[in-house]
Design a protein around this motif. Structure first.
Motif, PDB file in Angstrom:
ATOM      1  N   VAL A   1       0.840  -1.205   0.000  1.00  0.00           N
ATOM      2  CA  VAL A   1       0.000   0.000   0.000  1.00  0.00           C
ATOM      3  C   VAL A   1       0.873   1.253   0.000  1.00  0.00           C
ATOM      4  N   ALA A   2       1.963   1.231   0.782  1.00  0.00           N
ATOM      5  CA  ALA A   2       2.859   2.388   0.831  1.00  0.00           C
ATOM      6  C   ALA A   2       3.478   2.662  -0.537  1.00  0.00           C
ATOM      7  N   VAL A   3       3.874   1.589  -1.234  1.00  0.00           N
ATOM      8  CA  VAL A   3       4.454   1.758  -2.568  1.00  0.00           C
ATOM      9  C   VAL A   3       3.427   2.345  -3.524  1.00  0.00           C
ATOM     10  N   LEU A   4       2.193   1.838  -3.474  1.00  0.00           N
ATOM     11  CA  LEU A   4       1.144   2.344  -4.364  1.00  0.00           C
ATOM     12  C   LEU A   4       0.846   3.815  -4.086  1.00  0.00           C
ATOM     13  N   VAL A   5       0.790   4.163  -2.810  1.00  0.00           N
ATOM     14  CA  VAL A   5       0.546   5.566  -2.445  1.00  0.00           C
ATOM     15  C   VAL A   5       1.673   6.448  -2.969  1.00  0.00           C
ATOM     16  N   LEU A   6       2.930   5.962  -2.841  1.00  0.00           N
ATOM     17  CA  LEU A   6       4.073   6.725  -3.332  1.00  0.00           C
ATOM     18  C   LEU A   6       4.012   6.904  -4.844  1.00  0.00           C
TER      19      LEU A   6
ATOM     20  N   ALA B   1       2.232  14.539  -8.596  1.00  0.00           N
ATOM     21  CA  ALA B   1       3.162  15.650  -8.441  1.00  0.00           C
ATOM     22  C   ALA B   1       3.730  16.073  -9.792  1.00  0.00           C
ATOM     23  N   GLY B   2       4.093  15.089 -10.634  1.00  0.00           N
ATOM     24  CA  GLY B   2       4.606  15.410 -11.951  1.00  0.00           C
ATOM     25  C   GLY B   2       3.575  16.107 -12.818  1.00  0.00           C
TER      26      GLY B   2
ATOM     27  N   LEU C   1       5.587  12.603 -21.588  1.00  0.00           N
ATOM     28  CA  LEU C   1       6.599  13.642 -21.681  1.00  0.00           C
ATOM     29  C   LEU C   1       6.216  14.842 -20.824  1.00  0.00           C
ATOM     30  N   ASN C   2       4.924  15.161 -20.757  1.00  0.00           N
ATOM     31  CA  ASN C   2       4.488  16.258 -19.899  1.00  0.00           C
ATOM     32  C   ASN C   2       4.736  15.929 -18.427  1.00  0.00           C
ATOM     33  N   TRP C   3       4.544  14.660 -18.061  1.00  0.00           N
ATOM     34  CA  TRP C   3       4.838  14.243 -16.687  1.00  0.00           C
ATOM     35  C   TRP C   3       6.339  14.366 -16.408  1.00  0.00           C
ATOM     36  N   LEU C   4       7.172  13.955 -17.361  1.00  0.00           N
ATOM     37  CA  LEU C   4       8.612  14.110 -17.190  1.00  0.00           C
ATOM     38  C   LEU C   4       8.996  15.574 -17.030  1.00  0.00           C
TER      39      LEU C   4
ATOM     40  N   ILE D   1      10.464  19.725 -10.667  1.00  0.00           N
ATOM     41  CA  ILE D   1      10.592  19.447  -9.233  1.00  0.00           C
ATOM     42  C   ILE D   1      12.046  19.184  -8.875  1.00  0.00           C
ATOM     43  N   LEU D   2      12.731  18.359  -9.689  1.00  0.00           N
ATOM     44  CA  LEU D   2      14.138  18.053  -9.456  1.00  0.00           C
ATOM     45  C   LEU D   2      14.976  19.326  -9.426  1.00  0.00           C
ATOM     46  N   CYS D   3      14.768  20.190 -10.420  1.00  0.00           N
ATOM     47  CA  CYS D   3      15.600  21.387 -10.535  1.00  0.00           C
ATOM     48  C   CYS D   3      15.309  22.392  -9.425  1.00  0.00           C
ATOM     49  N   ARG D   4      14.049  22.554  -9.078  1.00  0.00           N
ATOM     50  CA  ARG D   4      13.698  23.589  -8.103  1.00  0.00           C
ATOM     51  C   ARG D   4      13.868  23.109  -6.662  1.00  0.00           C
ATOM     52  N   ARG D   5      13.671  21.844  -6.403  1.00  0.00           N
ATOM     53  CA  ARG D   5      13.793  21.342  -5.036  1.00  0.00           C
ATOM     54  C   ARG D   5      15.210  20.841  -4.746  1.00  0.00           C
ATOM     55  N   PHE D   6      15.729  19.997  -5.622  1.00  0.00           N
ATOM     56  CA  PHE D   6      17.044  19.409  -5.366  1.00  0.00           C
ATOM     57  C   PHE D   6      18.171  20.375  -5.733  1.00  0.00           C
TER      58      PHE D   6
END
Length: 228
Positions: free
Chosen positions: A10-15, A22-23, A36-39, A45-50
């Protein structure tokens, strides 16, 4: 399956659902398909958060062609540029990067244009011109390769001026700073940065050998003019 296994499932599915949603929410450019829109959203997210990207608003036209050019200090630069822009970018990339195992299909999907730097580079320029004539946004690095020193005396490739002059497309210069993995390609994506993209005023080159246009772009992407 015991209760621990069910909880884990269930945790994996929720993730998975969370990452998908989020994407989708972070997506800001239409790349022509849901995956591609999801990517695009995941990359933002990667660029702005990480990588803690801070970017000026990039004044691309809502419709029609444009050229996006930037300095090139690492393999992270294209991801940062995509995250800073609200339109898809078609990158002109070196053929050896285009042929990387496992990435060619993705590069094809996002419309990358491979260039053979040692032979027939004009074929890539013609493909880029056709993309501009269709109203797309083409991105390239006029230094030609990763250049950590950013020597202002080193000449920029003149293809961007030819593309602008032959199509009337405005050139949008960007300057990338704050990348931790300078000089690295894939590894730079995994080294946390405090990235910054500065956008200069767009300009249109009137001729392929316009020194005024090339010098203005040089100053914008390298931060300083030639000494001469």
């Amino acid at each position: 399956m015991g209760w621990v296994g069910w909880v884990g499932l269930v945790a994996v599915l929720v993730l998975v659902v969370f990452v998908i949603q989020a994407g989708r929410r972070a997506n800001q450019a239409d790349w022509g398909g849901p995956f591609l829109n999801w990517l695009d959203g995941i990359n933002r997210i990667l660029c702005r958060r990480f990588h803690r990207l801070e970017a000026d608003p990039v004044p691309l036209p809502e419709h029609g062609s444009a050229l996006v050019v930037a300095n090139h200090v690492s393999g992270l630069d294209p991801l940062l540029m995509v995250a800073a822009c609200r339109r898809p970018l078609r990158f002109v990339i070196a053929a050896e990067e285009y042929r990387r195992p496992g990435l060619r299909r993705l590069f094809d999907a996002i419309g990358c244009i491979p260039v053979e730097r040692s032979r027939h580079p004009h074929l890539a320029l013609r493909a880029a011109r056709r993309a501009l004539e269709r109203g797309e946004v083409v991105a390239l690095f006029p230094q030609g390769r990763i250049d950590v020193d950013e020597d202002p005396e080193r000449p920029l490739k003149g293809g961007m001026a030819w593309l602008s002059a032959s199509t009337g497309a405005p050139v949008q210069p960007l300057r990338v700073t704050g990348v931790r993995g300078r000089g690295q390609t894939l590894l730079a994506v995994f080294r946390r940065s405090r990235a910054r993209i500065t956008a200069a005023e767009p300009r249109t080159c009137q001729s392929a050998d316009s020194q005024e246009c090339l010098e203005g772009i040089r100053v914008a992407i390298l931060g300083r003019p030639r000494s001469g």
